[in-house]
Design a protein around this motif. Structure first.
Motif, mmCIF file in Angstrom:
data_model
loop_
_atom_site.group_PDB
_atom_site.id
_atom_site.type_symbol
_atom_site.label_atom_id
_atom_site.label_comp_id
_atom_site.label_asym_id
_atom_site.label_seq_id
_atom_site.Cartn_x
_atom_site.Cartn_y
_atom_site.Cartn_z
ATOM 1 N N SER A 1 27.802 39.982 51.740
ATOM 2 C CA SER A 1 27.964 41.054 50.645
ATOM 3 C C SER A 1 28.826 40.695 49.468
ATOM 4 O O SER A 1 28.428 40.547 48.458
ATOM 5 C CB SER A 1 28.298 42.432 51.025
ATOM 6 O OG SER A 1 27.203 42.903 51.879
ATOM 7 N N ASP A 2 30.090 40.410 49.717
ATOM 8 C CA ASP A 2 30.973 39.885 48.608
ATOM 9 C C ASP A 2 30.533 38.772 48.126
ATOM 10 O O ASP A 2 30.601 38.633 46.762
ATOM 11 C CB ASP A 2 32.458 39.750 49.636
ATOM 12 C CG ASP A 2 33.020 40.915 49.869
ATOM 13 O OD1 ASP A 2 32.309 42.108 49.792
ATOM 14 O OD2 ASP A 2 34.048 40.747 50.590
ATOM 15 N N THR A 3 30.289 37.656 48.730
ATOM 16 C CA THR A 3 29.794 36.561 48.269
ATOM 17 C C THR A 3 28.730 37.045 47.468
ATOM 18 O O THR A 3 28.219 36.308 45.923
ATOM 19 C CB THR A 3 29.152 35.379 49.002
ATOM 20 O OG1 THR A 3 30.295 35.340 50.113
ATOM 21 C CG2 THR A 3 28.960 34.101 48.357
ATOM 22 N N ALA A 4 27.562 37.533 47.720
ATOM 23 C CA ALA A 4 26.402 37.989 46.943
ATOM 24 C C ALA A 4 26.679 38.656 45.601
ATOM 25 O O ALA A 4 26.104 38.406 44.723
ATOM 26 C CB ALA A 4 25.434 38.775 47.541
ATOM 27 N N SER A 5 27.618 39.524 45.667
ATOM 28 C CA SER A 5 28.030 40.395 44.558
ATOM 29 C C SER A 5 28.864 39.364 43.788
ATOM 30 O O SER A 5 28.603 39.614 42.475
ATOM 31 C CB SER A 5 29.009 41.283 45.022
ATOM 32 O OG SER A 5 29.545 42.105 44.045
ATOM 33 N N GLU A 6 29.837 38.460 44.111
ATOM 34 C CA GLU A 6 30.385 37.621 43.125
ATOM 35 C C GLU A 6 29.602 36.675 42.644
ATOM 36 O O GLU A 6 29.686 36.425 41.301
ATOM 37 C CB GLU A 6 31.517 36.735 44.141
ATOM 38 C CG GLU A 6 32.611 37.476 44.432
ATOM 39 C CD GLU A 6 33.301 38.402 43.030
ATOM 40 O OE1 GLU A 6 33.653 37.552 42.056
ATOM 41 O OE2 GLU A 6 33.630 39.499 43.320
ATOM 42 N N LEU A 7 28.397 36.340 43.164
ATOM 43 C CA LEU A 7 27.450 35.318 42.369
ATOM 44 C C LEU A 7 26.604 35.991 41.493
ATOM 45 O O LEU A 7 26.460 35.319 40.553
ATOM 46 C CB LEU A 7 26.760 34.539 43.793
ATOM 47 C CG LEU A 7 27.014 33.521 44.551
ATOM 48 C CD1 LEU A 7 26.315 33.477 45.872
ATOM 49 C CD2 LEU A 7 27.106 32.222 43.820
ATOM 50 N N ALA A 8 26.318 37.301 41.732
ATOM 51 C CA ALA A 8 25.687 38.312 40.747
ATOM 52 C C ALA A 8 26.663 38.017 39.450
ATOM 53 O O ALA A 8 26.008 37.911 38.443
ATOM 54 C CB ALA A 8 25.237 39.490 41.380
ATOM 55 N N LYS A 9 27.778 38.296 39.703
ATOM 56 C CA LYS A 9 28.843 38.422 38.276
ATOM 57 C C LYS A 9 28.964 37.253 37.610
ATOM 58 O O LYS A 9 28.871 37.144 36.566
ATOM 59 C CB LYS A 9 30.128 38.909 38.773
ATOM 60 C CG LYS A 9 30.154 40.327 39.331
ATOM 61 C CD LYS A 9 31.418 40.644 39.752
ATOM 62 C CE LYS A 9 31.620 42.159 40.582
ATOM 63 N NZ LYS A 9 32.728 42.204 41.589
ATOM 64 N N HIS A 10 29.049 35.848 38.357
ATOM 65 C CA HIS A 10 29.179 34.990 37.958
ATOM 66 C C HIS A 10 27.837 34.376 36.987
ATOM 67 O O HIS A 10 27.799 33.982 36.146
ATOM 68 C CB HIS A 10 29.506 33.715 38.990
ATOM 69 C CG HIS A 10 30.709 33.525 39.334
ATOM 70 N ND1 HIS A 10 31.913 33.537 38.630
ATOM 71 C CD2 HIS A 10 31.099 33.746 40.610
ATOM 72 C CE1 HIS A 10 32.862 33.473 39.330
ATOM 73 N NE2 HIS A 10 32.589 33.787 40.548
ATOM 74 N N ALA A 11 26.703 34.988 37.779
ATOM 75 C CA ALA A 11 25.221 34.493 37.127
ATOM 76 C C ALA A 11 25.327 35.230 35.814
ATOM 77 O O ALA A 11 24.877 34.523 34.741
ATOM 78 C CB ALA A 11 24.228 35.035 37.869
ATOM 79 N N LEU A 12 25.672 36.375 35.792
ATOM 80 C CA LEU A 12 25.422 37.178 34.399
ATOM 81 C C LEU A 12 26.551 36.596 33.401
ATOM 82 O O LEU A 12 26.280 36.428 32.126
ATOM 83 C CB LEU A 12 25.952 38.646 34.355
ATOM 84 C CG LEU A 12 25.071 39.678 35.398
ATOM 85 C CD1 LEU A 12 25.671 41.178 35.448
ATOM 86 C CD2 LEU A 12 23.704 39.438 34.946
ATOM 87 N N ALA A 13 27.876 36.229 33.870
ATOM 88 C CA ALA A 13 28.835 35.696 32.871
ATOM 89 C C ALA A 13 28.028 34.447 32.168
ATOM 90 O O ALA A 13 28.536 33.866 31.274
ATOM 91 C CB ALA A 13 30.104 35.188 33.682
#
Ligand code: B1M
Length: 225
Positions: free
Chosen positions: A18-30
């Motif tokens: 979950s943490d990685t999935a969430s971090e990747l989503a934040k990076h993708a938006l950025a």
């Protein structure tokens, strides 16, 4: 760069991270990746692979639950971005949405709701395991234009028909358009049970909802003239 990100997203779902999935989503938006691209090219392929591994006995229920949690973590980051534009528009129509009785799969249904909201629809999400009577009473209360019923199990698809019957019983069938969807659902099934339309994914559900609203307003004009 996107390909690496998408494959890391896919892996985060398979790993139930979950943490990685969430971090990747934040990076993708950025990084300027469109949220829907991240969902369709990164996370959803991960979910499909989870389903395949589960079907072949290579993955078990607790793993599938962890994958679902990871998917939810990613969507928690991405959904507000998807929704942003819809809030600024006049309502395109009112939709009552839910997953049918006996079925607790919510990810696809929620995504459909998010994209409908993003395109200006007012969406009332009844959640999962929703009996037909509840769809009917909420549709009456909100004067819904559309009722959307999701089913992910071959055993719960038949309950989509039950929702249509409940709407008919409540005298709402002629006012409310019914959309069905979910992995085992097909256009043929939709025709067989008398739904107004079938959508294979969340974006198609938006296109279908718009088309049905168009048909509804043409019907209203005909009634007036
Ligand atoms: Co379940 N599960 N699951 N599961 N699960 C499936 C559906 C399955 C195909 C896996 C497999 O065996 N390959 C299989 C069904 C087999 C069948 O009926 N033929 C299955 C099974 C067997 C089960 C249990 C019975 C397992 C058990 O207990 N032994 C159990 C049933 C529980 C119940 O509902 N009563 C169960 C439980 C679970 C979890 C709780 C662990 C979890 C759900 C968690 C949650 O939602 N909070 C889960 C998951 C995650 C899956 C898979 C792996 C992924 C589903 C998903 O979220 N996909 C799934 C395998 C698969 O589908 N490949 C599987 C991602 C999502 C974005 O896609 O939901 O298809 P999807 O939605 C799409 C389209 O279908 C469409 O648009 C969406 C977005 O593009 N769509 C609509 C969906 N609804 C729509 C409505 C519309 C229009 C379009 O208009 C209204």
């Amino acid at each position: 760069m996107s390909d690496d990100t998408f494959s890391a997203m896919r892996k985060s779902i398979l790993d139930g991270a979950s943490d990685t999935a969430s971090e990747l989503a934040k990076h993708a938006l950025a990084a300027g990746i469109a949220p829907l691209d991240a969902i369709n090219n990164g996370y959803v392929p991960g979910m499909q692979e989870v389903g395949e591994q589960f079907a072949h006995g290579q993955m078990f229920l607790p793993d599938m639950m962890a994958s679902a949690e990871a998917m939810r973590a990613a969507l928690t980051v991405l959904e507000p971005e998807l929704k942003k534009h819809g809030e600024e528009r006049p309502s395109a129509g009112t939709v009552v949405l839910g997953t049918t009785k006996g079925d607790i799969h919510e990810i696809g249904k929620t995504l459909v709701g998010t994209l409908l909201s993003a395109h200006g629809f007012r969406v009332h999400d009844l959640g999962v395991d929703v009996p037909g009577e509840k769809f009917a009473s909420k549709a009456r209360e909100l004067k819904a234009d559309i009722v959307g019923v999701s089913a992910l199990l071959t055993t719960t698809m038949k309950n989509q028909k039950g929702v249509i019957e409940e709407l008919a019983k409540a005298g709402l069938r002629s006012h409310v358009k019914i959309i069905v969807g979910g992995a085992p659902v097909s256009r043929r099934w939709a025709d067989e049970i008398g739904a107004d339309g079938y959508a294979k994914d969340a974006m198609s559900a938006v296109a279908l909802a718009r088309e049905l609203m168009e048909r509804k307003s043409q019907g209203a004009v005909k009634e007036l003239s």
